[in-house]
Write an enzyme that holds these catalytic residues in place. Structure first.
Site, PDB file in Angstrom:
ATOM      1  CB  CYS A  94      28.250  -3.164 -13.009  1.00  0.00           C
ATOM      2  SG  CYS A  94      27.972  -1.232 -12.010  1.00  0.00           S
ATOM      3  CG  HIS A 193      29.027  -1.379 -18.012  1.00  0.00           C
ATOM      4  ND1 HIS A 193      28.037  -2.792 -17.359  1.00  0.00           N
ATOM      5  CD2 HIS A 193      28.831  -0.738 -16.107  1.00  0.00           C
ATOM      6  CE1 HIS A 193      27.489  -2.153 -16.314  1.00  0.00           C
ATOM      7  NE2 HIS A 193      28.085  -1.364 -15.698  1.00  0.00           N
TER       8      HIS A 193
END
Length: 243
Positions: A94, A193
């Site tokens: 990310c 994630h």
């Protein structure tokens, strides 16, 4: 054999327990009798990239990424670029993924220039792309990867950068082209994630084998009992497929 892992900015980029990926890699190496050391390198600490075999960068919010800008200019950018071009293995999640690109432009037009290590850029939007998602990973023979994404930035890949896979459920890089993540040399980037590696053991071992092969020329990993990990992966795969 031994792997030396560098965890970059662990105190700042650790959204949704991203450091669990480092724990996972450490355990999977240890279970096989492979020595592993983990060094944490954050703001104000010099980075000598040649000392390490594998680099991990987690995710963070926009503000946390901005905090890193001056530190990156102080020598880390050059070290990161050199390590990537030298074929060192990277896993970036990310915000860490975005940080390896040229820049992040917020939805209101403010631009943060990042490392430029990879030919990609990110543009922020007001609407977030959030939820459990799934994508294929072509270099794993089409194996599915499950994860959790939460980002407002839309990432676009440039020359020489290929996606890590194709989105089956969720948004991926930008919610437009159906692609997820980025691959360049031995760099693995993804928005996943959650954390990524414990519930995707095939991908975890692929990344570890990539780093070991880069260091030793070849590497074979003994099989592990991944019944629990595979069950977690299969459960989420069924949920996302049923939608």
């Amino acid at each position: 054999m031994e792997l030396k892992i560098c965890h970059l900015f662990p105190d700042i980029l650790n959204l949704y327990g991203d450091r669990g990926n480092v724990v996972c890699m450490r355990r999977r190496l240890g279970w096989r009798g492979i020595d592993v050391s983990v060094s944490e390198v954050s703001i104000g600490t010099a980075l000598k990239a040649s000392d390490y075999d594998l680099f991990f960068i987690g995710g963070g919010q926009d503000f946390e990424q901005e905090v890193l800008l001056e530190d990156l200019k102080g020598g880390k950018t050059a070290e990161i670029k050199a390590a990537i071009e030298d074929g060192k293995t990277f896993l970036a999640i990310c915000g860490g993924y975005q940080m390896l690109g040229a820049y992040y432009k917020t939805w209101d037009g403010q631009q943060c220039d990042f490392t430029g290590a990879l030919d990609l850029y990110t543009v922020g939007h007001k609407d977030r792309m959030i939820g459990n998602y799934m994508f294929t990973c072509e270099e794993l023979g089409g194996q599915t990867v499950v994860g959790f994404e939460n980002h407002s930035g839309k990432t676009y890949l440039g020359s020489g950068i290929r996606p890590i896979g194709r989105v089956l459920a969720g948004y991926g890089n930008n919610g437009e082209d159906g692609m997820e993540g980025a691959r360049y040399k031995n760099v693995f980037c993804t928005y996943s994630h959650g954390c990524l590696l414990p519930k995707n053991p095939i991908l975890a071992d692929h990344i570890l084998k990539t780093a070991l092969t880069r260091k030793y020329g070849s590497a074979e990993l003994a099989p592990l009992d991944d019944a629990v990990e595979t069950a977690a992966h299969s459960y989420m795969e069924r949920r996302l497929t049923a939608k």
